[in-house]
Each structure stands twice: as C-alpha cells, then as structure tokens.
Motif scaffolding. Structure first.
Motif, PDB file in Angstrom:
ATOM      1  N   ARG A 222       9.553  12.803  -3.502  1.00  0.00           N
ATOM      2  CA  ARG A 222      10.018  13.285  -2.206  1.00  0.00           C
ATOM      3  C   ARG A 222       9.998  12.191  -1.136  1.00  0.00           C
ATOM      4  O   ARG A 222      10.527  12.386  -0.042  1.00  0.00           O
ATOM      5  CB  ARG A 222       9.174  14.470  -1.749  1.00  0.00           C
ATOM      6  N   VAL A 223       9.386  11.058  -1.463  1.00  0.00           N
ATOM      7  CA  VAL A 223       9.318   9.936  -0.523  1.00  0.00           C
ATOM      8  C   VAL A 223       9.959   8.715  -1.165  1.00  0.00           C
ATOM      9  O   VAL A 223       9.555   8.293  -2.253  1.00  0.00           O
ATOM     10  CB  VAL A 223       7.863   9.612  -0.120  1.00  0.00           C
ATOM     11  N   PHE A 224      10.958   8.157  -0.495  1.00  0.00           N
ATOM     12  CA  PHE A 224      11.628   6.942  -0.977  1.00  0.00           C
ATOM     13  C   PHE A 224      11.175   5.779  -0.108  1.00  0.00           C
ATOM     14  O   PHE A 224      11.315   5.814   1.116  1.00  0.00           O
ATOM     15  CB  PHE A 224      13.143   7.099  -0.900  1.00  0.00           C
ATOM     16  N   THR A 225      10.636   4.733  -0.747  1.00  0.00           N
ATOM     17  CA  THR A 225      10.130   3.561  -0.023  1.00  0.00           C
ATOM     18  C   THR A 225      11.090   2.388  -0.189  1.00  0.00           C
ATOM     19  O   THR A 225      11.440   2.006  -1.304  1.00  0.00           O
ATOM     20  CB  THR A 225       8.728   3.171  -0.517  1.00  0.00           C
TER      21      THR A 225
ATOM     22  N   ASN B 145       6.091 -14.326   0.707  1.00  0.00           N
ATOM     23  CA  ASN B 145       5.046 -14.083   1.688  1.00  0.00           C
ATOM     24  C   ASN B 145       4.002 -13.118   1.129  1.00  0.00           C
ATOM     25  O   ASN B 145       4.163 -12.561   0.049  1.00  0.00           O
ATOM     26  CB  ASN B 145       5.665 -13.531   2.979  1.00  0.00           C
ATOM     27  N   TYR B 146       2.939 -12.930   1.897  1.00  0.00           N
ATOM     28  CA  TYR B 146       1.896 -11.950   1.585  1.00  0.00           C
ATOM     29  C   TYR B 146       2.529 -10.563   1.432  1.00  0.00           C
ATOM     30  O   TYR B 146       3.453 -10.226   2.175  1.00  0.00           O
ATOM     31  CB  TYR B 146       0.875 -11.954   2.725  1.00  0.00           C
ATOM     32  N   PRO B 147       2.048  -9.763   0.492  1.00  0.00           N
ATOM     33  CA  PRO B 147       1.021 -10.025  -0.511  1.00  0.00           C
ATOM     34  C   PRO B 147       1.604 -10.781  -1.710  1.00  0.00           C
ATOM     35  O   PRO B 147       2.776 -10.588  -2.057  1.00  0.00           O
ATOM     36  CB  PRO B 147       0.574  -8.623  -0.919  1.00  0.00           C
ATOM     37  N   LEU B 148       0.783 -11.612  -2.319  1.00  0.00           N
ATOM     38  CA  LEU B 148       1.256 -12.386  -3.460  1.00  0.00           C
ATOM     39  C   LEU B 148       1.632 -11.471  -4.617  1.00  0.00           C
ATOM     40  O   LEU B 148       2.637 -11.676  -5.294  1.00  0.00           O
ATOM     41  CB  LEU B 148       0.190 -13.393  -3.887  1.00  0.00           C
ATOM     42  N   ARG B 149       0.787 -10.449  -4.856  1.00  0.00           N
ATOM     43  CA  ARG B 149       1.128  -9.447  -5.881  1.00  0.00           C
ATOM     44  C   ARG B 149       1.694  -8.233  -5.164  1.00  0.00           C
ATOM     45  O   ARG B 149       1.007  -7.580  -4.382  1.00  0.00           O
ATOM     46  CB  ARG B 149      -0.104  -9.038  -6.701  1.00  0.00           C
ATOM     47  N   LYS B 150       2.940  -7.940  -5.426  1.00  0.00           N
ATOM     48  CA  LYS B 150       3.636  -6.879  -4.719  1.00  0.00           C
ATOM     49  C   LYS B 150       3.756  -5.631  -5.592  1.00  0.00           C
ATOM     50  O   LYS B 150       4.283  -5.708  -6.706  1.00  0.00           O
ATOM     51  CB  LYS B 150       5.020  -7.361  -4.260  1.00  0.00           C
ATOM     52  N   ASP B 151       3.249  -4.516  -5.099  1.00  0.00           N
ATOM     53  CA  ASP B 151       3.475  -3.256  -5.791  1.00  0.00           C
ATOM     54  C   ASP B 151       4.937  -2.863  -5.620  1.00  0.00           C
ATOM     55  O   ASP B 151       5.583  -3.224  -4.634  1.00  0.00           O
ATOM     56  CB  ASP B 151       2.545  -2.180  -5.242  1.00  0.00           C
ATOM     57  N   GLN B 152       5.458  -2.106  -6.541  1.00  0.00           N
ATOM     58  CA  GLN B 152       6.885  -1.841  -6.576  1.00  0.00           C
ATOM     59  C   GLN B 152       7.269  -0.660  -5.697  1.00  0.00           C
ATOM     60  O   GLN B 152       6.851   0.479  -5.937  1.00  0.00           O
ATOM     61  CB  GLN B 152       7.343  -1.577  -8.018  1.00  0.00           C
ATOM     62  N   SER B 153       8.075  -0.935  -4.668  1.00  0.00           N
ATOM     63  CA  SER B 153       8.677   0.131  -3.871  1.00  0.00           C
ATOM     64  C   SER B 153       9.833   0.731  -4.662  1.00  0.00           C
ATOM     65  O   SER B 153      10.249   0.205  -5.698  1.00  0.00           O
ATOM     66  CB  SER B 153       9.208  -0.421  -2.547  1.00  0.00           C
ATOM     67  N   ASP B 154      10.383   1.832  -4.154  1.00  0.00           N
ATOM     68  CA  ASP B 154      11.583   2.377  -4.787  1.00  0.00           C
ATOM     69  C   ASP B 154      12.731   1.382  -4.690  1.00  0.00           C
ATOM     70  O   ASP B 154      13.562   1.294  -5.598  1.00  0.00           O
ATOM     71  CB  ASP B 154      11.962   3.706  -4.144  1.00  0.00           C
ATOM     72  N   LEU B 155      12.765   0.629  -3.576  1.00  0.00           N
ATOM     73  CA  LEU B 155      13.725  -0.459  -3.440  1.00  0.00           C
ATOM     74  C   LEU B 155      13.059  -1.606  -2.703  1.00  0.00           C
ATOM     75  O   LEU B 155      12.612  -1.439  -1.559  1.00  0.00           O
ATOM     76  CB  LEU B 155      14.981  -0.020  -2.679  1.00  0.00           C
ATOM     77  N   ASP B 156      12.961  -2.747  -3.360  1.00  0.00           N
ATOM     78  CA  ASP B 156      12.436  -3.970  -2.753  1.00  0.00           C
ATOM     79  C   ASP B 156      13.537  -5.011  -2.700  1.00  0.00           C
ATOM     80  O   ASP B 156      14.223  -5.248  -3.704  1.00  0.00           O
ATOM     81  CB  ASP B 156      11.275  -4.547  -3.580  1.00  0.00           C
TER      82      ASP B 156
ATOM     83  N   GLY C 113       0.818  -1.206   0.000  1.00  0.00           N
ATOM     84  CA  GLY C 113       0.000   0.000   0.000  1.00  0.00           C
ATOM     85  C   GLY C 113       0.852   1.257   0.000  1.00  0.00           C
ATOM     86  O   GLY C 113       0.592   2.208  -0.757  1.00  0.00           O
ATOM     87  N   THR C 114       1.874   1.276   0.833  1.00  0.00           N
ATOM     88  CA  THR C 114       2.772   2.426   0.903  1.00  0.00           C
ATOM     89  C   THR C 114       3.490   2.625  -0.429  1.00  0.00           C
ATOM     90  O   THR C 114       3.643   3.753  -0.909  1.00  0.00           O
ATOM     91  CB  THR C 114       3.797   2.231   2.032  1.00  0.00           C
ATOM     92  N   ALA C 115       3.946   1.527  -1.025  1.00  0.00           N
ATOM     93  CA  ALA C 115       4.631   1.609  -2.321  1.00  0.00           C
ATOM     94  C   ALA C 115       3.739   2.245  -3.377  1.00  0.00           C
ATOM     95  O   ALA C 115       4.177   3.109  -4.149  1.00  0.00           O
ATOM     96  CB  ALA C 115       5.077   0.218  -2.755  1.00  0.00           C
TER      97      ALA C 115
END
Length: 300
Positions: free
Chosen positions: A173-176, A184-195, A163-165
């Motif tokens: 201005r926000v780096f995640t 692990n959960y969530p199966l579909r992962k939204d893309q953070s700035d760095l995962d 959600g944050t990603a």
C-alpha cells in the motif's frame, strides 16, 4: 490556508552548544514571516506522539532503549547525535507534525513541516541523524485508520531513504521512490520500490529531466491518494555533503514541478524538509524558503 508545523521544541542545542543544522528550523519561519510569505496564523504547534502511535512503525525494544537512554555506543554513533531525553522527546513532536500536516493536506491540498524527513530511521534502530521515521509513522497511522490505501513517498533528499525503504519493503500500500546521489550515504542502500541513483556532479538539466520523466508516469502507475514529499535541499552544488551540482534555481524548479503536478492532479501533498548542509546558512534558508513560497503560490 497553508498550514505549517513548527514548535520551539524543534530547536535543540547539542551538549557542546552546537546547533547546526538545527538553527535552520528557527531561521526558516523567521524569514517567511519577515518577507510576508506567511503570518503567525499559518503556523501550528504539533503535540507529541504517544507510544501506541510510534509502535505502529518502530519496535518495542527500540522505543524502550530510547525512553530509558539505553542505546549502545555503536547505536549512538550510528544516529550521530549525543543522546538526551530532550532530543528523544523532540522527535515525538516532529513526527506528529508530519502526521498532522497530512491531515491538513487532505483539507487544504498541501501542508508542510519545518522539520522531518527522517528517512534513515529503521523500525529497530536509527541512523544518520534520524531517530523516529516521521513519514513512515504518519503513513502507518493513516493506513491503520483506513484514511488511505495507497500512498506514494517521493524522497528527493540527496541521500537514499534506506530506513523508509526497509520499513515498507513488504507493504504494497506504500510505494517508495528515492532519487539520490548514487555514491553518497548510505553506502549500503536498502531497496526502495524505485531507486534512481545520480552520479556525482549531476547538474540541473539531467536532474530535472530525470524527475520530470519519472514522476508523472509513477503517479499514473501507483495511483496514490496522498503524496509524502521529502524536499531536502542537500542536492545543492554548495552542499558540503551532497556531491551533486544543482543550482538554487534548479532546486526551486524541482519543487515547482512536484507541487504543480500534485496540484493539477488534486493529490494531497505533505512535505517534510529533509537535509541541507551548505556552509553558508543563507543558501539553506533560501532554498527551503522557496518550497514554502511555491506552496503558497501554487495552492493558495
């Protein structure tokens, strides 16, 4: 002085009488008081966020559904809690606890919310026991006020902060940054700035080496003015949902490294507790309590 956001409203009994994992919000402050790590003076009771503050992050349609209790069955299932007006109101206090902690962190170096870390909440819907996204709300309010123009979110909960990603995908201005279990959960992962996804059964050595190799470089790259730290203890080997194999001592060293790094660099640090689902509640309380103990030792 270490300031800690906590209110009795954090304790919420579900309609079936079940309180886990919410009972930890009562037991953590009790443990810290019992052992003398903190006193009542350390705690403050946050007020509730107003609609205008929430709408900087969440959509008007979603907020209206929450206020009128008009979520669909599918939306309720995605959140995972039976809905009630008391639960929705509780979220306003928790989210403002994180915002107020950020303000205290500016003054004192660090501040901590007993709850929070609701990183599966999107702008327009909730998931995974998350209704409002506390760190996103706090970040957006501080950006609007012009307090900061560069924020780093360090999400070390075992579950990726989808959600944050998503909320900040177009906000430079926000780096995640999310370090989590890959499968692990969530199966579909939204893309953070760095995962960085870790394999099942990852132990202390790899977990800590990955973090220690990444965080200092990231801070140097991003040059944040504040760090929001989601310190979930569901990375523990005892956690029934975590799938990693980090020991309590490894989890403590993770916290020590994040806190000491921010202290050394004079970076304000706002901490939300995140998840923890070990069957034995003592493991959850001990791991979370370590975060508070370290904050007190390192900053004060």
């Amino acid at each position: 002085m270490l300031k800690i956001a906590y209110s009795p409203i954090y304790i919420y009994e579900l309609p079936d009488g079940h309180r886990f994992p919410m009972e930890k919000y009562e037991l953590i402050p009790a443990q810290l008081l019992h052992e003398g790590t903190v006193s009542q003076e350390n705690f403050f009771h946050p007020t509730a966020l107003n609609d205008e503050e929430i709408l900087l992050t969440h959509t008007a349609e979603y907020l209206d559904k929450l206020k009128t209790q008009n979520l669909s069955r599918k939306e309720i299932r995605a959140i995972g809690f039976p809905m009630s007006s008391k639960l929705i109101e509780r979220g306003r206090y928790i989210a403002n606890g994180t915002l107020q902690c950020a303000r205290y962190a500016i003054k004192h170096g660090v501040a901590m919310n007993i709850a929070g870390g609701t990183h599966h909440s999107f702008a327009d819907h909730g998931e995974g026991f998350c209704i409002y996204n506390d760190i996103a709300i706090a970040s957006n309010i501080l950006l609007k006020e012009g307090v900061f123009n560069k924020i780093l979110i360090v999400d070390l909960d075992v579950h990726q902060g989808n959600g944050t990603a998503k909320i900040f995908e177009n906000e430079p201005r926000v780096f995640t940054f999310s370090l989590h279990g890959a499968k692990n959960y969530p199966l579909r992962k939204d893309q953070s700035d760095l995962d960085i996804g870790l394999e099942d059964n990852t132990t202390d050595e790899l977990y800590l080496s990955t973090l220690k190799d990444t965080l200092p470089k990231l801070i140097e790259q991003v040059k944040p003015q504040i760090v929001f730290y989601l310190s979930g203890v569901d990375i523990l080997e005892t956690d029934k949902l975590g799938r990693l194999s980090v020991s309590i001592e490894g989890c403590k060293e993770r916290d020590r490294f994040v806190l000491q790094t921010c202290r050394d660099l004079n970076l304000p640090l706002c901490i939300s507790m995140g998840g923890g689902y070990s069957p034995a509640i003592r493991h959850i309380i001990e791991a979370h309590a370590n975060t508070f103990r370290l904050a007190n030792d390192i900053f004060f």
